[in-house]
Design a protein around this motif. Structure first.
Motif, PDB file in Angstrom:
ATOM      1  N   PRO A 350     -19.964  56.988  38.408  1.00 17.68           N
ATOM      2  CA  PRO A 350     -19.076  56.127  37.633  1.00 17.68           C
ATOM      3  C   PRO A 350     -19.588  54.692  37.607  1.00 17.68           C
ATOM      4  N   LYS A 351     -19.480  54.068  36.467  1.00 19.04           N
ATOM      5  CA  LYS A 351     -19.921  52.682  36.292  1.00 19.04           C
ATOM      6  C   LYS A 351     -18.705  51.756  36.288  1.00 19.04           C
ATOM      7  N   PRO A 352     -18.940  50.466  36.337  1.00 20.96           N
ATOM      8  CA  PRO A 352     -17.803  49.534  36.251  1.00 20.96           C
ATOM      9  C   PRO A 352     -16.914  49.805  35.036  1.00 20.96           C
ATOM     10  N   ALA A 353     -17.491  50.305  33.958  1.00 22.40           N
ATOM     11  CA  ALA A 353     -16.684  50.582  32.757  1.00 22.40           C
ATOM     12  C   ALA A 353     -15.529  51.527  33.058  1.00 22.40           C
ATOM     13  N   LEU A 354     -15.772  52.491  33.939  1.00 19.59           N
ATOM     14  CA  LEU A 354     -14.691  53.421  34.282  1.00 19.59           C
ATOM     15  C   LEU A 354     -13.562  52.664  34.988  1.00 19.59           C
ATOM     16  N   ALA A 355     -13.967  51.797  35.908  1.00 24.74           N
ATOM     17  CA  ALA A 355     -12.967  50.980  36.609  1.00 24.74           C
ATOM     18  C   ALA A 355     -12.224  50.076  35.631  1.00 24.74           C
ATOM     19  N   GLY A 356     -12.917  49.627  34.592  1.00 24.54           N
ATOM     20  CA  GLY A 356     -12.270  48.795  33.576  1.00 24.54           C
ATOM     21  C   GLY A 356     -11.123  49.548  32.906  1.00 24.54           C
ATOM     22  N   MET A 357     -11.360  50.820  32.609  1.00 23.96           N
ATOM     23  CA  MET A 357     -10.292  51.607  31.985  1.00 23.96           C
ATOM     24  C   MET A 357      -9.134  51.807  32.958  1.00 23.96           C
ATOM     25  N   VAL A 358      -9.465  52.067  34.221  1.00 29.81           N
ATOM     26  CA  VAL A 358      -8.413  52.215  35.241  1.00 29.81           C
ATOM     27  C   VAL A 358      -7.576  50.945  35.309  1.00 29.81           C
ATOM     28  N   GLN A 359      -8.261  49.819  35.342  1.00 28.65           N
ATOM     29  CA  GLN A 359      -7.528  48.544  35.464  1.00 28.65           C
ATOM     30  C   GLN A 359      -6.575  48.323  34.305  1.00 28.65           C
ATOM     31  N   ALA A 360      -7.031  48.645  33.107  1.00 29.39           N
ATOM     32  CA  ALA A 360      -6.152  48.476  31.941  1.00 29.39           C
ATOM     33  C   ALA A 360      -4.880  49.291  32.131  1.00 29.39           C
ATOM     34  N   LEU A 361      -5.040  50.530  32.571  1.00 30.37           N
ATOM     35  CA  LEU A 361      -3.883  51.418  32.713  1.00 30.37           C
ATOM     36  C   LEU A 361      -2.998  50.994  33.879  1.00 30.37           C
ATOM     37  N   GLU A 362      -3.612  50.410  34.914  1.00 28.98           N
ATOM     38  CA  GLU A 362      -2.807  49.964  36.057  1.00 28.98           C
ATOM     39  C   GLU A 362      -2.068  48.664  35.765  1.00 28.98           C
ATOM     40  N   ARG A 363      -2.669  47.809  34.979  1.00 23.02           N
ATOM     41  CA  ARG A 363      -2.062  46.484  34.763  1.00 23.02           C
ATOM     42  C   ARG A 363      -0.934  46.501  33.757  1.00 23.02           C
ATOM     43  N   ARG A 364      -1.076  47.328  32.737  1.00 18.99           N
ATOM     44  CA  ARG A 364       0.011  47.405  31.776  1.00 18.99           C
ATOM     45  C   ARG A 364       1.111  48.278  32.357  1.00 18.99           C
ATOM     46  N   PRO A 365       2.404  47.901  32.180  1.00 21.44           N
ATOM     47  CA  PRO A 365       3.477  48.749  32.711  1.00 21.44           C
ATOM     48  C   PRO A 365       3.441  50.125  32.055  1.00 21.44           C
ATOM     49  N   ALA A 366       3.575  51.141  32.897  1.00 20.06           N
ATOM     50  CA  ALA A 366       3.563  52.504  32.358  1.00 20.06           C
ATOM     51  C   ALA A 366       4.824  52.720  31.545  1.00 20.06           C
ATOM     52  N   GLN A 367       4.646  53.170  30.352  1.00 22.69           N
ATOM     53  CA  GLN A 367       5.759  53.318  29.429  1.00 22.69           C
ATOM     54  C   GLN A 367       5.454  54.551  28.606  1.00 22.69           C
ATOM     55  N   ARG A 368       6.075  55.628  28.945  1.00 27.49           N
ATOM     56  CA  ARG A 368       5.738  56.867  28.227  1.00 27.49           C
ATOM     57  C   ARG A 368       6.134  56.767  26.781  1.00 27.49           C
ATOM     58  N   ARG A 369       5.205  57.041  25.911  1.00 23.88           N
ATOM     59  CA  ARG A 369       5.524  57.051  24.494  1.00 23.88           C
ATOM     60  C   ARG A 369       5.637  58.485  24.037  1.00 23.88           C
ATOM     61  N   PRO A 370       6.554  58.733  23.117  1.00 23.43           N
ATOM     62  CA  PRO A 370       6.751  60.107  22.677  1.00 23.43           C
ATOM     63  C   PRO A 370       5.628  60.534  21.742  1.00 23.43           C
ATOM     64  N   GLY A 371       5.525  61.802  21.515  1.00 23.81           N
ATOM     65  CA  GLY A 371       4.682  62.276  20.413  1.00 23.81           C
ATOM     66  C   GLY A 371       3.347  62.828  20.815  1.00 23.81           C
ATOM     67  N   HIS A 372       2.373  62.558  19.972  1.00 27.89           N
ATOM     68  CA  HIS A 372       1.099  63.261  20.001  1.00 27.89           C
ATOM     69  C   HIS A 372       0.090  62.478  20.801  1.00 27.89           C
ATOM     70  N   ARG A 373      -0.731  63.166  21.555  1.00 29.91           N
ATOM     71  CA  ARG A 373      -1.697  62.443  22.361  1.00 29.91           C
ATOM     72  C   ARG A 373      -3.150  62.685  21.972  1.00 29.91           C
ATOM     73  N   PRO A 374      -3.505  63.826  21.402  1.00 26.32           N
ATOM     74  CA  PRO A 374      -4.925  63.987  21.143  1.00 26.32           C
ATOM     75  C   PRO A 374      -5.398  63.209  19.928  1.00 26.32           C
TER      76      PRO A 374
END
Ligand code: XIL
Length: 374
Positions: A350-374
């Motif tokens: 894993p490169k820092p880029a992977l950690a970058g994605m983790v950080q984005a998801l950790e920093r923004r409040p988790a808020q489940r959105r309805p609907g389609h994901r793919p």
């Protein structure tokens, strides 16, 4: 749906430090997850927290896959199942491979991708139906009347969408309809024979074949403001005004390092405001050779910004990276002098880029959105 218990994720390795140390370590791990992800040794490069984080936000995190390693390479499989919730076939569902000769269909690749995804509880994005590249010669070099070409289109859709109906629920029906740079429609085969209405015709046809599928227009160079971005927006509003079935816009997201636009969320939100889903469908950030640690850190920030942009848009449903590792990336071949565009390196570290994605998801409040994901 993504099944959080499947996917062959490995349990984290336990040290010998005793309960107290383990607890303290756990707390530190929570605080500096991103750093640990980068520092993890090779054996622990999978089993990451991205799928659970994506689930918490109600978005998908996808990866483009190639058939051969997906079937034969355990490490490749582990990266896919340990870090992502959906897959896109990088090539094998394209016209050239699905129908290499007229009425000769090859389902081996698509079946392998869909079978793998289903086995591991991953979603599948369907990619792609109408594109000017990777068409078989019989199609691109044929001389077609309108009626014949519509028949060809229908047969292909019946075969491909029909085969995976209910299993692939999202399709890039139209890929790259605009010229590389600029506000004009690309004069591809479909345009030449059917005129500019080929886009509406194809979307309408796909909807007839699979009324439940989410149908997308997928494009690049529209991630920041500009005449190409506006041209796509005009095209889309016209289609919607006419009642053409269209459900989402794919922002491909093939970036050169330093070029991730500041206003990507604004561009995506325009479509969200129209009631459409949006997806970052083919993310990579290519670095000039040779990449140094500073570039890799800056790239991490760019990955983070892209995921944050998606989270900031109410109907952004998925972020998909365009390849499993730098070894499998299309970048060195297509953009000589550039490399290292993906979150895993040549050896699946894993490169820092992977950690970058983790950080984005950790920093923004988790808020489940309805609907389609793919
Ligand atoms: C690319 C693949 O990654 C390459 O392996 C292939 O040789 C060419 O196509 N936009 C798209 C994708 O929609 O399908 C392209 O994928 C990259 C650009």
């Amino acid at each position: 749906m993504h099944n959080a218990t499947s996917g062959g994720r490995r349990a984290p390795a336990r040290g010998r430090g005793g309960l107290l140390a383990a607890g303290a370590l756990g707390a530190v791990a929570v605080a500096v997850t991103a750093v640990l992800v980068v520092a993890l040794p090779r054996e622990d490069s999978t089993g990451g927290e991205l799928p659970a984080l994506a689930d918490a936000h109600g978005i998908g995190l996808g990866v483009a896959v190639a058939v051969n390693p997906l079937v034969h390479d355990d490490d490749y499989q582990d990266v896919v199942t340990g870090n992502y919730t959906s897959v896109t076939a990088e090539n094998t569902m394209k016209w050239q491979y699905v129908q290499p000769e007229r009425y000769e269909f090859d389902w081996s690749g698509p079946d392998a991708v869909v079978g793998f995804a289903e086995h591991h509880g991953l979603d599948v994005r369907g990619h792609t139906l109408l594109w000017h590249n990777q068409q078989p010669a019989w199609l691109s070099e044929g001389s077609w009347t309108e009626a014949e070409l519509l028949k060809v289109m229908r047969e292909h859709m019946d075969a491909l969408l029909g085969r995976y109906q209910g299993r692939i629920t999202t399709w890039d029906v139209i890929n790259e309809p605009l010229v590389d740079a600029g506000p004009r429609l690309r004069e591809n085969l479909w345009y030449q024979v059917l005129g500019e209405d080929y886009i509406a015709q194809a979307l309408t046809m796909a909807h007839e074949v699979d009324p439940d599928a989410r149908l997308y227009v997928n494009e690049f160079g529209i991630e920041g403001a500009g005449d190409k971005a506006d041209a796509l927006y005009d095209l889309v509003t016209d289609l919607l005004d006419r009642g053409v079935p269209l459900h989402g816009i794919g922002f491909q997201g093939h970036f050169v390092h330093g070029s991730v636009p500041e206003d990507m969320a604004d561009q995506m939100r325009r479509y969200s405001d129209l009631g459409l889903d949006v997806t970052v469908s083919e993310l990579d950030v290519r670095l000039p050779e040779p990449p140094g640690p500073e570039q890799l850190e800056a790239q991490a920030h760019e990955y983070q910004r892209v995921v944050e942009a998606c989270l900031d848009v109410p109907t952004c449903v998925n972020v998909t990276v365009w390849g499993v590792s730098d070894h499998h990336s299309w970048i060195p071949e297509w953009f000589p002098g550039y490399t290292a565009a993906l979150p895993f390196d040549d050896s699946y570290r894993p490169k820092p880029a992977l950690a970058g994605m983790v950080q984005a998801l950790e920093r923004r409040p988790a808020q489940r959105r309805p609907g389609h994901r793919p």
